[in-house]
Scaffold this motif. Structure first.
Motif, short mmCIF file in Angstrom:
data_model
loop_
_atom_site.label_atom_id
_atom_site.label_comp_id
_atom_site.label_asym_id
_atom_site.label_seq_id
_atom_site.Cartn_x
_atom_site.Cartn_y
_atom_site.Cartn_z
N PHE A 1 4.53 11.17 7.76
CA PHE A 1 5.41 12.65 7.71
C PHE A 1 5.95 12.17 5.93
O PHE A 1 7.44 12.22 5.47
CB PHE A 1 5.36 13.87 7.80
N THR A 2 5.54 12.37 5.03
CA THR A 2 6.58 12.24 3.58
C THR A 2 5.75 13.20 2.72
O THR A 2 4.29 13.35 2.48
CB THR A 2 5.84 10.89 3.11
N GLY A 3 6.35 13.70 1.45
CA GLY A 3 6.10 14.17 0.36
C GLY A 3 6.03 13.56 -0.96
O GLY A 3 6.01 13.78 -1.56
N ASP A 4 6.08 11.76 -0.77
CA ASP A 4 6.55 11.07 -1.64
C ASP A 4 4.93 10.31 -1.90
O ASP A 4 4.81 9.42 -0.73
CB ASP A 4 7.53 10.04 -1.46
N THR A 5 4.18 10.37 -2.87
CA THR A 5 3.03 9.42 -2.34
C THR A 5 3.24 8.33 -2.83
O THR A 5 2.13 6.92 -1.87
CB THR A 5 1.62 10.12 -3.26
N ALA A 6 4.12 7.96 -3.27
CA ALA A 6 4.46 6.10 -3.66
C ALA A 6 4.82 6.05 -2.57
O ALA A 6 3.88 4.81 -1.98
CB ALA A 6 5.10 6.54 -4.95
N LEU A 7 5.06 6.58 -1.61
CA LEU A 7 5.68 5.86 -0.05
C LEU A 7 4.85 5.85 0.53
O LEU A 7 5.13 4.91 1.08
CB LEU A 7 6.69 6.69 0.23
N ALA A 8 3.70 6.57 0.48
CA ALA A 8 2.95 6.60 0.95
C ALA A 8 2.00 5.85 1.19
O ALA A 8 1.44 4.58 2.20
CB ALA A 8 1.93 7.75 1.60
N MET A 9 1.90 5.28 -0.06
CA MET A 9 0.55 3.95 -1.14
C MET A 9 1.97 2.86 0.05
O MET A 9 0.85 1.73 0.26
CB MET A 9 0.44 4.50 -1.68
N ARG A 10 2.71 2.51 -0.11
CA ARG A 10 3.58 1.52 0.10
C ARG A 10 3.37 0.76 1.48
O ARG A 10 3.52 -0.44 2.15
CB ARG A 10 5.25 1.41 -0.05
N ALA A 11 3.47 2.11 2.23
CA ALA A 11 4.12 2.35 3.90
C ALA A 11 2.72 1.44 4.40
O ALA A 11 3.30 0.26 5.46
CB ALA A 11 4.04 3.53 4.15
N ARG A 12 1.80 1.08 4.00
CA ARG A 12 0.48 0.21 4.57
C ARG A 12 0.99 -0.72 4.31
O ARG A 12 0.22 -1.66 5.70
CB ARG A 12 -0.84 0.95 3.99
N SER A 13 1.78 -2.10 3.29
CA SER A 13 1.93 -2.89 3.09
C SER A 13 2.94 -3.18 3.91
O SER A 13 3.02 -4.37 4.45
CB SER A 13 1.55 -3.45 1.69
N GLN A 14 4.19 -2.40 3.93
CA GLN A 14 5.19 -2.86 4.76
C GLN A 14 5.56 -2.36 6.19
O GLN A 14 5.52 -3.29 6.64
CB GLN A 14 6.08 -1.93 3.74
N LEU A 15 4.27 -2.03 6.69
CA LEU A 15 3.77 -1.80 8.26
C LEU A 15 2.87 -2.69 8.88
O LEU A 15 1.93 -2.95 7.73
CB LEU A 15 3.88 -0.41 8.75
N GLU A 16 3.71 -3.16 10.12
CA GLU A 16 2.43 -4.04 11.27
C GLU A 16 1.41 -3.87 11.13
O GLU A 16 0.68 -3.73 12.22
CB GLU A 16 3.49 -4.95 11.39
#
Length: 441
Positions: free
Chosen positions: A393-408
């Protein structure tokens, strides 16, 4: 609904005088197994009991070793289901049959597994959805092409062999339907190992498939021990070693704090936290923790517990072994300094803070607070602690896009909690196929 067996009855063999009403003893006929597409009695029977109180639910036929071998040999002998129209049509018809029996099957799932009726109804819907998805997305006959300029390669994904689908007690109908949908979508026969704890809904799926007119060996449903099946490609029910997790860095519109808290609380406690997608950890950023943590506490406390047959109940009575393991974890957590914000008794919807260990089982959610979004993501991506599915849950679109690459995580859901998605049958389809190459020079 009659949950004690088939509606057909037979006269007990010990009855000597059928003309004397007092001497007549009728017993429910054990539910047949499905051997290579045919309903058959087994060499033995098994009693299915409700896991919470061990009351008898039904009796099922347990196939003999020879019957199980026949099912496997028929699947291997058939090899493939090349008729795409037949196999996708079978999935459509089976989905329609399950949907028409939704109320009956929901009660059946509750009776054999203890899953609260409210969630059993959802499971029937999920089983219908995955069968429909498989029917709409079979492997393309034409394959795909790849060219480097000098040559063109045609790539066809073909089944690695007939499939062995293993039923999950936590999602018995859905896990059986998932295996069947994947197998038929790629053109493979399937043998469903239904076990003896929760075989009834898988047998009901067998009944639906038995009406379709599939070729011999296309499917089998076998209560009892798993068959010896070295020639089959095994599909295990989802049983991740760790639970799902949720990260909240902000409240995205149009959601509000109460809505987000309710979604997380339900995902953590439904079915007593025993659902394969159960959320066990939530990491809150400090910017939202002051407002969200009290709302989450209230939401966990509000989750209704009670009789599994009450449609308003989310958490039913849990099996004794689950209660024992949950109680042990809560005791260890308290000794390690954890704070109980809601619940605290084994089997009760519970929220704890101050501990990073993941609850092992039961309707228990562990909450931690992180200063920054990157720290929150790192908490569920650390080696040995990585969650297989994450809700963000986030209001930060850029963070949402980065999360996929940061998470396993195999799956990241932005804007909601992780839950079952019928499209995940594609992952299974990929696992049970292998590419076959044809190069045109």
């Amino acid at each position: 609904m009659n949950t004690a067996g088939s509606p057909d009855f037979e006269l007990d063999a010990d009855t000597e005088d059928a003309d004397t009403e007092d001497d007549e003893t009728y017993t429910p006929r054990p539910r047949d197994a499905w051997i290579a597409g045919r309903a058959e009695a087994g060499s033995a029977t098994a009693v299915v009991t409700h896991p919470a109180d061990d009351t008898e639910v039904a009796t099922v036929a347990v196939p003999s070793r020879d019957q199980a071998a026949t099912a496997v040999e028929a699947a291997v002998g058939l090899g493939r289901l090349d008729d795409e129209e037949l196999r996708t049509g079978a999935l459509q018809l089976a989905a329609g049959e399950l949907e028409s029996r939704r109320d009956e099957l929901s009660e059946l799932i509750t009776a054999e597994s203890g899953i609260p009726l409210h969630w059993a109804q959802r499971e029937v819907d999920e089983a219908v959805a995955v069968l429909q998805y498989g029917s709409r997305h079979p492997l393309p006959r034409e394959g795909r092409a790849s060219s480097d300029g000098a040559a063109t390669t045609l790539i066809h994904d073909v089944p690695r062999g007939p499939v062995l689908g293993v039923v999950s007690p936590e999602a018995p109908l859905r896990s059986a339907a998932h295996a069947v949908a994947a197998a038929f979508a790629v053109g493979a026969p399937v043998v469903v190992a239904a076990g003896t704890a929760t075989p009834l809904s898988a047998l009901a799926l067998g009944e639906a498939l038995g009406e379709v007119g599939l070729p011999e060996g296309a499917f089998s449903v076998l209560p009892g021990d798993e068959p010896e099946a070295d020639d089959l490609v095994r599909v295990d029910a989802p049983a991740p070693s760790r639970g799902a997790a949720v990260v909240v860095t902000g409240i995205p519109g149009p959601a509000d704090v109460g809505d987000v808290a309710e979604r997380i609380a339900v995902a953590a406690t439904r079915q007593g936290g025993m659902r394969p997608e159960a959320v066990r950890r939530v990491v809150l950023c400090s910017a939202v923790a002051d407002e969200l943590l009290p709302a989450l506490t209230a939401a966990v406390e509000a989750q209704p517990a009670g009789s599994a047959y009450d449609t308003s109940v989310s958490v039913g009575t849990l099996p004794a072994d689950v209660l024992e393991r949950s109680a042990a974890w809560l005791a260890d957590a308290a000794a390690a300094g954890a704070t109980v914000l809601a619940g605290g008794t084994s089997g009760e919807p519970t929220l704890v803070t101050g501990i990073e260990d993941e609850p092992g089982c039961g309707p228990v959610l562990a909450a931690t607070v992180a200063d920054e979004p990157e720290e929150a993501l790192a908490a569920i991506a650390a080696p040995g602690a990585a969650a297989p599915a994450v809700g963000l849950f986030t209001g930060d679109t850029a963070l949402a896009m980065r999360a996929r690459s940061q998470l396993e995580a195999a799956r990241v859901v932005v804007g909601d909690v992780p839950d079952y998605d019928p499209a995940t049958v594609r992952v299974t389809m990929h696992a049970i196929t292998t590419p076959q190459l044809t190069t045109l020079t």
